[in-house]
Motif scaffolding. Sequence first.
Motif, short mmCIF file in Angstrom:
data_model
loop_
_atom_site.label_atom_id
_atom_site.label_comp_id
_atom_site.label_asym_id
_atom_site.label_seq_id
_atom_site.Cartn_x
_atom_site.Cartn_y
_atom_site.Cartn_z
N ILE A 371 0.83 -1.20 0.00
CA ILE A 371 0.00 0.00 0.00
C ILE A 371 0.87 1.25 0.00
O ILE A 371 0.60 2.22 -0.72
CB ILE A 371 -0.95 -0.02 1.21
N ALA A 372 1.94 1.25 0.83
CA ALA A 372 2.85 2.41 0.86
C ALA A 372 3.45 2.65 -0.52
O ALA A 372 3.54 3.80 -0.99
CB ALA A 372 3.94 2.18 1.90
N LEU A 373 3.86 1.57 -1.18
CA LEU A 373 4.42 1.70 -2.52
C LEU A 373 3.38 2.19 -3.51
O LEU A 373 3.66 3.03 -4.36
CB LEU A 373 4.99 0.34 -2.97
N SER A 374 2.16 1.68 -3.38
CA SER A 374 1.11 2.06 -4.31
C SER A 374 0.72 3.53 -4.16
O SER A 374 0.37 4.19 -5.13
CB SER A 374 -0.12 1.17 -4.11
N ILE A 375 0.78 4.05 -2.93
CA ILE A 375 0.47 5.47 -2.72
C ILE A 375 1.49 6.34 -3.45
O ILE A 375 1.14 7.30 -4.14
CB ILE A 375 0.44 5.80 -1.22
N THR A 376 2.76 5.98 -3.30
CA THR A 376 3.81 6.72 -3.99
C THR A 376 3.62 6.65 -5.51
O THR A 376 3.71 7.67 -6.22
CB THR A 376 5.19 6.16 -3.62
N LYS A 377 3.34 5.46 -6.00
CA LYS A 377 3.12 5.28 -7.43
C LYS A 377 1.93 6.10 -7.91
O LYS A 377 1.98 6.73 -8.98
CB LYS A 377 2.91 3.79 -7.73
N ALA A 378 0.86 6.10 -7.10
CA ALA A 378 -0.35 6.82 -7.50
C ALA A 378 -0.11 8.33 -7.53
O ALA A 378 -0.59 9.04 -8.42
CB ALA A 378 -1.47 6.49 -6.53
#
Length: 457
Positions: A371-378
């Motif tokens: 989720i942390a990675l996906s937030i950055t990606k988003a």
Amino acid sequence: MNLKNSVLRLFLMVVAIAVPSSLSAQQLDPVLKELIQKGITKNHQVNSNQIDAAQAQIDQQLAKSVFLPKITLNGSYTRLNDDITFDENTRNLLIGTQKLVIKDAIGIPFNTPFPENIPLTEVPNLQNKNILKSSVDLDWVLFSGFEATNALKASRHKESSLNYVGLAEKDKVALQIIEAYDKLALVKASKKVLSASEDYLNEQVFYVKKAIENGLATPISRKKIELAQQQLAGKQLEFEHNNILLIELLHQLTGETKENLRLLDPELQSFAVSEVANVEKRNEIKALEEAEKATLYKAKMEKSSFIPKIAVKGHYEFIEDDLSLLDPKWFIGAGVRWTIFDGNQSRLNSKKTLLESQRYRDQIEDAEEMIALSITKAELTYQAALQNTTIVQKEIELANDTYEMINKQYKNNLASINDVLDALNDVEKANFKLQESYFNERRAVADLLHAKGILTY
């Protein structure tokens, strides 16, 4: 539905694409919000999850009911082949004893024969052959060795986990409907772009026709315009098919009638963006945490099988006549059941459950990292989408100016019809790209808020 499978499925759903924005329920089209609520109501997986949560509530009631007294009414009729009596010697002994007692009571000497005029009581049967019984039994667990208590706590956490699974499933449904609705808006916007292109082409048709009449253009120019019109018609047909497919998709997701969906005219536009610093815990994570707690209490429940259990037992007979001489009319008692050794079954089951809780812990940690990675990606995706929108707007401005210039040159015989059609195609492409950029912005906003756990609808 098995809780373990439900949470594992949720774990696989932990994907994130998102953006720092304020896509709140207030920013959603009211029509879209209504469609989302209809989709949630219709969704079979959401409804199935609600049934699972209701079953978990019943499990809690079952755990509580262990401490309620169980009262049972019994009734039976039995006929034996004969009465159950004492043997002959015992009966003679009882009769003789009765005579001695009577002699002593009336003062007759021991050796004097028994008077014949004094009646004797017959020796009763041990059990009459016709037996009619009616009774009530009481069984009451006073202490379950914490087994029922731990089962109750495990069921509560299981219910909470399933509720969070349901919320996560609702988010998934909402995202599907938002995406389908935005795609429909993209199709509608694309149709408007094609209509504008059609107007440009009609203008060129009129001009080419006049030019041919005046010897300023050849029939080949007209054929090129006709080819462009056919290509445009093909694009219009393609977008019409996309419109039909999206109507079908929204109908399947929401249950709304196709007639009403065809009346929709959504529009794509950028959302007002504000920084979203706060991050809420995702429902998928909450579901995994509650499932972990449920397994820990389940492990305690299995261990508690070695703790003594205390219960009360009671019995009362309503009919005395058919009781045997040895049957009590009523009794009440308390008992203890203590399992000293069960072949290691409880210990091994508890160990197995603890390993399952460790699996949930690993899934939680992995999901949090994803989720942390996906937030950055988003966030990066959103920034890229904003930049792309700015670029495309410049492209539209340039394409329009270029078309106007080439169109004037063509009318003054300074450019070919191919140059005009190429310029017109660039205008069309730029307008398509702008709508797609708006669509990507909205996707990024919705996905980021979902990743941060603050998507509302």
